[in-house]
Write an enzyme that holds these catalytic residues in place. Structure first.
Site, PDB file in Angstrom:
ATOM      1  N   ILE A  61       0.831  -1.216   0.000  1.00  0.00           N
ATOM      2  CA  ILE A  61       0.000   0.000   0.000  1.00  0.00           C
ATOM      3  C   ILE A  61       0.862   1.262   0.000  1.00  0.00           C
ATOM      4  O   ILE A  61       0.359   2.354  -0.257  1.00  0.00           O
ATOM      5  CB  ILE A  61      -1.016   0.051   1.166  1.00  0.00           C
ATOM      6  CG1 ILE A  61      -0.326  -0.045   2.533  1.00  0.00           C
ATOM      7  CG2 ILE A  61      -2.075  -1.027   1.021  1.00  0.00           C
ATOM      8  CD1 ILE A  61      -1.244   0.306   3.711  1.00  0.00           C
ATOM      9  N   GLU A  85       0.024  -3.770  10.005  1.00  0.00           N
ATOM     10  CA  GLU A  85       0.682  -4.612  10.995  1.00  0.00           C
ATOM     11  C   GLU A  85      -0.277  -4.604  12.174  1.00  0.00           C
ATOM     12  O   GLU A  85      -0.671  -3.536  12.663  1.00  0.00           O
ATOM     13  CB  GLU A  85       2.035  -4.016  11.398  1.00  0.00           C
ATOM     14  CG  GLU A  85       3.097  -4.142  10.315  1.00  0.00           C
ATOM     15  CD  GLU A  85       3.463  -5.586  10.014  1.00  0.00           C
ATOM     16  OE1 GLU A  85       3.386  -6.432  10.931  1.00  0.00           O
ATOM     17  OE2 GLU A  85       3.835  -5.885   8.857  1.00  0.00           O
ATOM     18  N   THR A 126      -9.602   0.260  15.148  1.00  0.00           N
ATOM     19  CA  THR A 126      -9.717  -0.646  16.307  1.00  0.00           C
ATOM     20  C   THR A 126     -10.178   0.110  17.546  1.00  0.00           C
ATOM     21  O   THR A 126      -9.892   1.313  17.683  1.00  0.00           O
ATOM     22  CB  THR A 126      -8.343  -1.299  16.585  1.00  0.00           C
ATOM     23  OG1 THR A 126      -8.363  -1.903  17.867  1.00  0.00           O
ATOM     24  CG2 THR A 126      -7.204  -0.286  16.575  1.00  0.00           C
ATOM     25  N   ASP A 127     -10.829  -0.604  18.454  1.00  0.00           N
ATOM     26  CA  ASP A 127     -11.209   0.022  19.733  1.00  0.00           C
ATOM     27  C   ASP A 127      -9.976   0.356  20.567  1.00  0.00           C
ATOM     28  O   ASP A 127     -10.056   1.136  21.518  1.00  0.00           O
ATOM     29  CB  ASP A 127     -12.174  -0.887  20.529  1.00  0.00           C
ATOM     30  CG  ASP A 127     -11.585  -2.245  20.896  1.00  0.00           C
ATOM     31  OD1 ASP A 127     -10.475  -2.590  20.435  1.00  0.00           O
ATOM     32  OD2 ASP A 127     -12.256  -2.985  21.652  1.00  0.00           O
ATOM     33  N   GLU A 128      -8.819  -0.238  20.204  1.00  0.00           N
ATOM     34  CA  GLU A 128      -7.614  -0.004  21.009  1.00  0.00           C
ATOM     35  C   GLU A 128      -7.153   1.445  20.937  1.00  0.00           C
ATOM     36  O   GLU A 128      -6.365   1.887  21.772  1.00  0.00           O
ATOM     37  CB  GLU A 128      -6.497  -0.970  20.590  1.00  0.00           C
ATOM     38  CG  GLU A 128      -6.932  -2.408  20.794  1.00  0.00           C
ATOM     39  CD  GLU A 128      -5.831  -3.442  20.659  1.00  0.00           C
ATOM     40  OE1 GLU A 128      -4.656  -3.107  20.859  1.00  0.00           O
ATOM     41  OE2 GLU A 128      -6.157  -4.604  20.350  1.00  0.00           O
ATOM     42  N   TYR A 151       1.258  -0.212  18.482  1.00  0.00           N
ATOM     43  CA  TYR A 151       0.237  -0.610  17.502  1.00  0.00           C
ATOM     44  C   TYR A 151      -0.946   0.352  17.532  1.00  0.00           C
ATOM     45  O   TYR A 151      -1.331   0.939  16.515  1.00  0.00           O
ATOM     46  CB  TYR A 151      -0.242  -2.043  17.776  1.00  0.00           C
ATOM     47  CG  TYR A 151      -1.567  -2.372  17.114  1.00  0.00           C
ATOM     48  CD1 TYR A 151      -1.663  -2.468  15.721  1.00  0.00           C
ATOM     49  CD2 TYR A 151      -2.728  -2.560  17.873  1.00  0.00           C
ATOM     50  CE1 TYR A 151      -2.885  -2.748  15.116  1.00  0.00           C
ATOM     51  CE2 TYR A 151      -3.943  -2.839  17.272  1.00  0.00           C
ATOM     52  CZ  TYR A 151      -4.022  -2.932  15.889  1.00  0.00           C
ATOM     53  OH  TYR A 151      -5.230  -3.192  15.290  1.00  0.00           O
ATOM     54  N   LYS A 155      -2.440   3.134  14.769  1.00  0.00           N
ATOM     55  CA  LYS A 155      -3.820   3.103  14.248  1.00  0.00           C
ATOM     56  C   LYS A 155      -4.521   4.433  14.543  1.00  0.00           C
ATOM     57  O   LYS A 155      -5.275   4.946  13.711  1.00  0.00           O
ATOM     58  CB  LYS A 155      -4.610   1.945  14.874  1.00  0.00           C
ATOM     59  CG  LYS A 155      -4.125   0.554  14.510  1.00  0.00           C
ATOM     60  CD  LYS A 155      -4.251   0.219  13.041  1.00  0.00           C
ATOM     61  CE  LYS A 155      -5.691   0.019  12.592  1.00  0.00           C
ATOM     62  NZ  LYS A 155      -5.766  -0.408  11.167  1.00  0.00           N
TER      63      LYS A 155
END
Ligand code: NAD
Ligand code: TYD
Length: 337
Positions: A61, A85, A126-128, A151, A155
Site C-alpha cells: 500500500i 501490521e 480498532t477500539d484499542e 500498535y 492506528k
C-alpha cells in the site's frame, strides 16, 4: 456494479470480508492488494482466487503508483483499508514497521482516494485507539482517543489522518472501530488461535499476567456484515464502533477452549505480562445498531464452537501457518517467559 479496492485482503479480516462479498454480493468487483507479509496467506482465499469478480495483486500500500494504477484501471469507487501490521506484541518489539504500513501506508491510500475523487474511503480501525477501561463503562464514538501501545498509536495516527483529509479537503470517509475479532483463518499469534493450536498439541497455554484482562469478542462474520453496512449505507464522515457485546476474561476464554477440546486446565501457564497491557476493552455498538440496523448473528458460545470446529477441520491450513517463521516468532516471544 460496485467496484472496490480491498487492501490486506489476504489477512484474517480482509480475507473473510473478500469471501463474504464474493459469496453474498455478486454484483461487486473486488480488487485485492496485499503484500503477503507473514500474516498474509493466499490459502485464506482458497476457492476464491480464480473467482471472476476477484483480482488479486501482490503489492504494497506504500506503492503510490501501483495503488493509483489499480484505482484507474479498475475504475474503483471505494477503498477499504484492512492492510496493517496488527499484533500488539510485535509492535512492542519493532514499532517502526507499524508506522510505515499503518500510518504512511494509510497516507498513500488517502492521497489516491482524494485525487481520484472516490465515492468512499473506509478505514478499518480498532477500539484499542481509545486506550483502556476500568471495571465499568464502554467505549463510545465520543470517547477520547488515547492509545497505549505502538500498535494502537499507529492506528490512532491513521484515524486522525483520515479525519483530517475529510475535514480539510472533503474526502468522503468512514472509520470503523471494532473490538477483538475471532474466527476462521486467524493467524495463531493472536490469543484464541494460539491457545487452540497449543491445546491441540498439548503444549502450555501462555496466559499473560493474572489472566483477568477483558476483551469484547466479535465473531469475524459479524464484523464483515457490519463493514458492508457501513460501505453501502453510512453517511460519509461518520465513525462507527462495532462490538460483540461479549466481554470475557482471558482465563474464561482459555477455559472454554480447553473444555471444548477435552484438555486439562493444568495446561494453563501464567507467564510474564505484556508491558503496558490494556486491562479492559468494551464497545458500545448502539450507533451502528440504531443507525444502520446492524446486529451480530451469533453469541460467543456459538461463535467459539464454530471457530474451534473450523480449526479442527482445517489441520492442513494450521500446519502450514505454524511452520517456518512462526516457530522462530514463538520461540522469541515465549521461551523462558
Ligand atoms: P492481519 O495481520 O491478519 O492481516 C493484515 C494483512 O495486511 C496481511 O494480509 C498482510 O499481508 C497485509 N499487509 C501488511 N502490510 C501491508 C502493506 N504494506 N501493503 C499491503 N498489504 C499489507 O490483520 P487482521 O487481523 O486481518 O486486521 C485487519 C485490520 O483490522 C487491521 O487494520 C487491524 O488493525 C484491524 N483490527 C483487527 C482486529 C483483530 O481482532 N484482528 C481488531 C481490531 C482492528
Ligand atoms: P491479542 O489476541 O494479542 O489481542 P489484543 O492484544 O489486540 O487485544 O490478545 C488478546 C488478549 O489475550 C490480551 O489481553 C493479551 C492476551 N494474551 C495472552 O494472555 N497470551 C497470549 O499468548 C496472547 C497472544 C495474548
Amino acid at each position: 456494479m460496485r467496484r472496490i479496492l480491498v487492501t490486506g485482503g489476504a489477512g484474517f479480516i480482509g480475507a473473510n470480508f473478500v469471501r463474504m462479498v464474493l459469496s453474498e454480493h455478486p454484483d461487486t468487483l473486488v480488487v485485492n492488494l496485499d503484500k503477503l507479509t507473514y500474516a498474509g496467506n493466499l490459502e485464506n482465499l482458497a476457492g476464491f482466487t480464480d473467482h471472476p469478480n476477484h483480482v488479486f495483486v501482490k503489492g504494497d500500500i506504500l506503492d503510490a503508483k501501483l495503488v493509483e494504477q489499480l484505482v484507474t484501471d479498475h475504475n474503483i469507487d471505494a477503498i477499504i483499508n484492512f492492510a496493517a501490521e496488527s499484533h500488539v506484541d510485535r509492535s512492542l518489539v519493532d514499532p517502526g514497521v507499524f508506522i510505515e504500513t499503518n500510518v504512511n501506508g494509510t497516507l498513500t491510500l488517502l492521497k489516491v482516494a482524494l485525487e481520484k475523487k472516490l465515492e468512499r474511503y473506509i478505514q478499518i480501525s480498532t477500539d484499542e485507539v481509545y486506550g483502556s477501561l476500568g471495571p465499568t463503562g464502554k467505549f463510545t464514538e465520543q470517547t477520547p482517543v488515547s492509545p497505549n501501545s505502538p500498535y494502537s498509536a499507529s492506528k490512532a495516527a491513521a484515524d486522525h489522518l483520515v479525519r483530517a483529509f475529510g475535514h480539510s479537503w472533503g474526502l468522503r470517509y468512514n472509520i470503523t472501530r471494532c473490538s477483538n475479532n475471532y474466527g476462521e483463518y486467524q493467524f495463531p499469534e493472536k490469543m484464541i488461535p494460539l491457545m487452540i493450536n497449543n491445546a491441540l498439541n498439548d503444549k502450555p497455554l501462555p496466559v499473560y499476567g493474572d489472566g483477568l484482562y477483558v476483551r469484547d469478542w466479535l465473531y469475524i462474520y459479524d464484523h464483515c456484515t457490519a463493514i458492508w453496512k457501513v460501505l453501502t449505507e453510512a453517511r460519509p464522515g461518520e465513525i462507527y464502533n462495532i462490538g460483540g457485546n461479549n466481554e470475557k476474561t482471558n482465563l474464561e476464554v482459555v477455559g472454554l477452549i480447553l473444555d471444548r477440546l477435552g484438555k486439562p486446565k493444568e495446561l494453563i501457564r501464567h507467564v510474564t505480562d505484556r508491558p503496558g497491557h490494556d486491562r479492559r476493552y468494551a464497545i458500545d455498538s448502539s450507533k451502528i445498531m440504531n443507525e444502520l440496523k446492524w446486529r451480530p448473528s451469533v453469541t460467543f458460545e456459538v461463535g467459539i464452537n464454530r471457530t474451534i470446529d473450523w480449526y479442527l477441520a482445517n489441520e492442513t491450513w494450521l500446519r502450514h501457518v505454524v511452520s517456518g517463521e512462526y516457530q522462530q516468532y514463538y520461540a522469541s516471544m515465549y521461551h523462558n517467559r
